[in-house]
Enzyme design. Structure first.
Site, PDB file in Angstrom:
ATOM      1  N   ALA A   1       2.170  -4.524   8.466  1.00  9.76           N
ATOM      2  CA  ALA A   1       2.067  -5.839   7.824  1.00  9.76           C
ATOM      3  C   ALA A   1       0.804  -6.579   8.234  1.00  9.76           C
ATOM      4  O   ALA A   1       0.465  -7.590   7.632  1.00  9.76           O
ATOM      5  CB  ALA A   1       3.298  -6.707   8.049  1.00  9.76           C
ATOM      6  N   ASN A   2       0.087  -6.089   9.217  1.00 12.35           N
ATOM      7  CA  ASN A   2      -1.130  -6.778   9.658  1.00 12.35           C
ATOM      8  C   ASN A   2      -2.216  -6.779   8.593  1.00 12.35           C
ATOM      9  O   ASN A   2      -2.816  -7.821   8.309  1.00 12.35           O
ATOM     10  CB  ASN A   2      -1.669  -6.147  10.942  1.00 12.35           C
ATOM     11  CG  ASN A   2      -0.863  -6.533  12.144  1.00 12.35           C
ATOM     12  OD1 ASN A   2      -0.609  -7.697  12.388  1.00 12.35           O
ATOM     13  ND2 ASN A   2      -0.438  -5.541  12.912  1.00 12.35           N
TER      14      ASN A   2
ATOM     15  N   ARG B   1       7.057   0.165   8.702  1.00 12.21           N
ATOM     16  CA  ARG B   1       7.262   1.157   9.759  1.00 12.21           C
ATOM     17  C   ARG B   1       8.058   0.610  10.941  1.00 12.21           C
ATOM     18  O   ARG B   1       8.342   1.345  11.880  1.00 12.21           O
ATOM     19  CB  ARG B   1       5.919   1.707  10.228  1.00 12.21           C
ATOM     20  CG  ARG B   1       5.223   2.532   9.161  1.00 12.21           C
ATOM     21  CD  ARG B   1       3.927   3.126   9.641  1.00 12.21           C
ATOM     22  NE  ARG B   1       3.339   3.965   8.602  1.00 12.21           N
ATOM     23  CZ  ARG B   1       2.051   4.053   8.357  1.00 12.21           C
ATOM     24  NH1 ARG B   1       1.183   3.358   9.082  1.00 12.21           N
ATOM     25  NH2 ARG B   1       1.609   4.836   7.397  1.00 12.21           N
TER      26      ARG B   1
ATOM     27  N   HIS C   1       8.625 -24.231   8.891  1.00 16.28           N
ATOM     28  CA  HIS C   1       7.575 -24.912   9.632  1.00 16.28           C
ATOM     29  C   HIS C   1       6.175 -24.722   9.063  1.00 16.28           C
ATOM     30  O   HIS C   1       5.304 -25.577   9.278  1.00 16.28           O
ATOM     31  CB  HIS C   1       7.564 -24.454  11.096  1.00 16.28           C
ATOM     32  CG  HIS C   1       8.789 -24.840  11.839  1.00 16.28           C
ATOM     33  ND1 HIS C   1       8.952 -24.551  13.173  1.00 16.28           N
ATOM     34  CD2 HIS C   1       9.920 -25.499  11.456  1.00 16.28           C
ATOM     35  CE1 HIS C   1      10.136 -25.013  13.573  1.00 16.28           C
ATOM     36  NE2 HIS C   1      10.737 -25.578  12.545  1.00 16.28           N
ATOM     37  N   ASN C   2       5.930 -23.608   8.374  1.00 16.38           N
ATOM     38  CA  ASN C   2       4.580 -23.291   7.915  1.00 16.38           C
ATOM     39  C   ASN C   2       4.437 -23.263   6.403  1.00 16.38           C
ATOM     40  O   ASN C   2       3.346 -23.033   5.903  1.00 16.38           O
ATOM     41  CB  ASN C   2       4.119 -21.944   8.490  1.00 16.38           C
ATOM     42  CG  ASN C   2       4.337 -21.853   9.984  1.00 16.38           C
ATOM     43  OD1 ASN C   2       5.131 -21.037  10.447  1.00 16.38           O
ATOM     44  ND2 ASN C   2       3.666 -22.692  10.751  1.00 16.38           N
TER      45      ASN C   2
ATOM     46  N   ARG D   1       0.827 -30.752   9.734  1.00 16.29           N
ATOM     47  CA  ARG D   1       0.237 -29.545  10.336  1.00 16.29           C
ATOM     48  C   ARG D   1      -0.240 -28.569   9.278  1.00 16.29           C
ATOM     49  O   ARG D   1      -1.325 -28.014   9.394  1.00 16.29           O
ATOM     50  CB  ARG D   1       1.251 -28.900  11.270  1.00 16.29           C
ATOM     51  CG  ARG D   1       1.607 -29.795  12.446  1.00 16.29           C
ATOM     52  CD  ARG D   1       2.821 -29.306  13.196  1.00 16.29           C
ATOM     53  NE  ARG D   1       3.179 -30.270  14.234  1.00 16.29           N
ATOM     54  CZ  ARG D   1       4.342 -30.321  14.820  1.00 16.29           C
ATOM     55  NH1 ARG D   1       5.297 -29.449  14.498  1.00 16.29           N
ATOM     56  NH2 ARG D   1       4.601 -31.229  15.733  1.00 16.29           N
TER      57      ARG D   1
ATOM     58  N   CYS E   1       3.161  -3.284   4.077  1.00 12.29           N
ATOM     59  CA  CYS E   1       2.362  -2.141   4.523  1.00 12.29           C
ATOM     60  C   CYS E   1       2.981  -1.637   5.819  1.00 12.29           C
ATOM     61  O   CYS E   1       4.039  -2.124   6.231  1.00 12.29           O
ATOM     62  CB  CYS E   1       0.876  -2.463   4.654  1.00 12.29           C
ATOM     63  SG  CYS E   1       0.361  -3.489   6.033  1.00 12.29           S
ATOM     64  N   GLY E   2       2.365  -0.686   6.458  1.00 12.05           N
ATOM     65  CA  GLY E   2       2.969  -0.089   7.649  1.00 12.05           C
ATOM     66  C   GLY E   2       3.257  -1.087   8.743  1.00 12.05           C
ATOM     67  O   GLY E   2       4.375  -1.177   9.248  1.00 12.05           O
TER      68      GLY E   2
ATOM     69  N   ARG F   1       7.012 -33.720   9.834  1.00  6.87           N
ATOM     70  CA  ARG F   1       5.917 -33.499  10.783  1.00  6.87           C
ATOM     71  C   ARG F   1       5.190 -32.193  10.513  1.00  6.87           C
ATOM     72  O   ARG F   1       4.012 -32.045  10.827  1.00  6.87           O
ATOM     73  CB  ARG F   1       6.434 -33.546  12.225  1.00  6.87           C
ATOM     74  CG  ARG F   1       7.286 -32.360  12.649  1.00  6.87           C
ATOM     75  CD  ARG F   1       7.832 -32.541  14.070  1.00  6.87           C
ATOM     76  NE  ARG F   1       8.425 -31.355  14.599  1.00  6.87           N
ATOM     77  CZ  ARG F   1       9.668 -30.927  14.345  1.00  6.87           C
ATOM     78  NH1 ARG F   1      10.448 -31.612  13.531  1.00  6.87           N
ATOM     79  NH2 ARG F   1      10.122 -29.828  14.903  1.00  6.87           N
TER      80      ARG F   1
ATOM     81  N   ASP G   1       0.872  -1.171   0.000  1.00 12.04           N
ATOM     82  CA  ASP G   1       0.000   0.000   0.000  1.00 12.04           C
ATOM     83  C   ASP G   1       0.910   1.223   0.000  1.00 12.04           C
ATOM     84  O   ASP G   1       2.127   1.104  -0.208  1.00 12.04           O
ATOM     85  CB  ASP G   1      -0.978  -0.026   1.182  1.00 12.04           C
ATOM     86  CG  ASP G   1      -0.309   0.164   2.540  1.00 12.04           C
ATOM     87  OD1 ASP G   1       0.937   0.248   2.617  1.00 12.04           O
ATOM     88  OD2 ASP G   1      -1.040   0.214   3.544  1.00 12.04           O
TER      89      ASP G   1
END
Length: 144
Positions: free
Chosen positions: A70-71, A111, A100-101, A138, A67-68, A134, A10
């Site tokens: 990242a959320n 920011r 892991h993910n 998951r 973004c500022g 493993r 953004d």
């Protein structure tokens, strides 16, 4: 190794996106820029949704959203089935998100990290492999 990469931001992440682009291209990455294209106020979903859709469809293997905090971009990207977006403000978090993910979208908080840290975090994300084993079980349980 697929060197195609989606990138988007953004207005708050625009400067970091523009900083990362030539650096990534110098490493051989072919980038598709999903915007923003200036520092004018913009709504992060307008860029995060198209980028996440390209990753979810397999059109592009990975993406970076900025973004500022990242959320916002992370929450938006994770609405797409097959996208595993992760916020990282340290290289170790980017590495663990991949190991892991099997994260396929890196979300950077412009920011809260320096330009040097953003490059270090991005390097870890792009150069770390998913461990499988493993963790595969998951990851397989994530989608609804």
């Amino acid at each position: 190794m697929n060197k195609q990469l989606a990138i988007g931001s953004d207005h708050a992440g625009f400067a970091y996106k523009e900083m990362l682009k030539p650096w990534l291209e110098a490493q051989g990455y072919q980038l598709r820029d999903f915007g923003a294209y200036s520092t004018d106020s913009a709504d992060y979903p307008d860029f995060a949704h198209p980028l996440a859709a390209a990753v979810a469809s397999g059109e592009l293997p990975q993406g970076i959203l900025i973004c500022g905090s990242a959320n916002g971009v992370c929450i938006t990207a994770n609405k797409h089935q097959g996208v595993r977006a992760a916020i990282a403000w340290l290289p170790e978090l980017a590495s663990l998100a991949r190991q892991h993910n099997n994260a396929n979208v890196l979300c950077l908080p412009a920011r809260f990290v320096s330009e040097e840290q953003a490059r270090e975090i991005t390097t870890e994300f792009l150069n770390t492999a998913f461990e499988g084993g493993r963790h595969q079980n998951r990851v397989g349980k994530i989608e609804c």
